[in-house]
Design an enzyme around this catalytic site. Sequence first.
Site: not given
Ligand code: AMP
Ligand code: MG
Length: 487
Positions: A248, A258
């Site tokens: 992702d 990201d």
């Molecule tokens: P990331 O690790 O930031 O790439 O995020 C991985 C997944 O977790 C994605 O679907 C993000 O939207 C979700 N996500 C990360 N942090 C949060 C948060 N604080 N609240 C809701 N969803 C989150």
């Molecule tokens: Mg992400």
Amino acid sequence: MKFAFDNSYARDLDGFYVQWKGDTVPEPRILLLNAELATELQLDADALDSDDGAAILVGAQAPEGAETLAMAYAGHQFGGFSPQLGDGRAILLGELIDRRGKRRDLHLKGSGRTPFSRGGDGKAVLGPVLREFLMGEAMHALGIPTTRALAAVTTGETVYRDTAKPGAVLARIAASHLRVGTFQFFAARGEHDQVRQLADYAIARHDPDLIGNDDRYLQFLRAVIRRQADLVAGWMQVGFVHGVMNTDNMTISGETIDYGPCAFIDDYDPATVFSSIDHAGRYAFGNQPNIAQWNLARLAETLIPLLDPDQDKAIEIATREIQQFPERYAKAWTDGASAKIGISGTQPGDRDLINALYAALSGQHLDFTLFFRHLADAATGDDDALLGLFDDATEITAWLATWRHRLTHEAVSAEDRRDAMNAVNPLYIPRNHLVEAALTAAEAGDMTPIATLLDVLRAPFTENPDHKEYARPAPRDFGPYKTFCGT
Ligand code: AMP
Ligand code: MG
């Protein structure tokens, strides 16, 4: 405030997102605005740098023409498949056409909960938002494809992580937010028509030359493989560790996306891991090309029904493409590494010469970035600084002799070679101790260090006499560096 949105994702991909709005927040305030990028996007930077601009860039107020939405996607996280991730704390504000006619997403990260939030609070905090801002600008200046920050905005909220933190939103610009995981979302549900629709959309956006070709899905897969091979080779040239190469977090456009627990290596060591949660070293520095190939295989799987009506044949076609990755990567990497050591053409034996160098660097605990700057000095005959980096200079001394012999095959003056090397080997990278100091100061309300660091990182190849200390390795007492999946 007027934004000339043209929202193709909302228009063409009904069912691939949820219409959604950002949260209202107590006190939106722009901390950093990327005026150069705003101008590139045909936005009025002065008008944006205002209360209205802050309310828009934090997601609290949708400008005219915005059709804000949260995108659906899935993803393999550390190898395990999650069928539903999606924008859990982000919205797409809209698409803008930049000065060169390129379509760019304006996306807000930290804008509140969405139907994809699962257990999360939908928020982002200041430190990681500023880290992403810095890293994106540094990568852009290094010439590596990347999403970029348009603004970092504080919300006036307190957000709870390990402790109470200031809430913030990152307004981010991307060639698109299509990810390997976007394809996986529909493929995992057996929705092959949607995968086809998504692939056609991606082709129109990123590979328009392929429109109408009978073999366009195969060509599209090949194009993504090429972009990712080139991207990861670019990371490896500058010592960048992404840290969470989940599917992702891998784009179709070939941009880095990201920035979480990412960091640049200090000492050269392929096993370097910074992320506190990457216990097995899946996303270690030296493992990034393998992981890129693994992720691309996951993309290829989603495209199988589009590659050939005969499934066995389709699998064969997809497999053959994925098997091309190592060669494509090796070519990109070798080209980059050749430039790093000051050779422009290719001769038999060049790959061996480069491999011998990396073997000589291993286990020496020496600064990767400075090594190549000092190698440029060695090109003009000044070896002192270079040799001073080594605990044991036996192997490198032998290598330098072979290298010098190779250099005689190209008629370039020593000074021109040094300059060419200095144009590809950065002097300034976002060194971990500098990033930490800048983020700590910003969290305490002092934006001067991050502003200075940004200035330095925006000209990474040019020696800046006012900021010599920014080129130095971390002081010994900085210790081993750990990063956290800053959410
Ligand atoms: P990331 O690790 O930031 O790439 O995020 C991985 C997944 O977790 C994605 O679907 C993000 O939207 C979700 N996500 C990360 N942090 C949060 C948060 N604080 N609240 C809701 N969803 C989150
Ligand atoms: Mg992400």
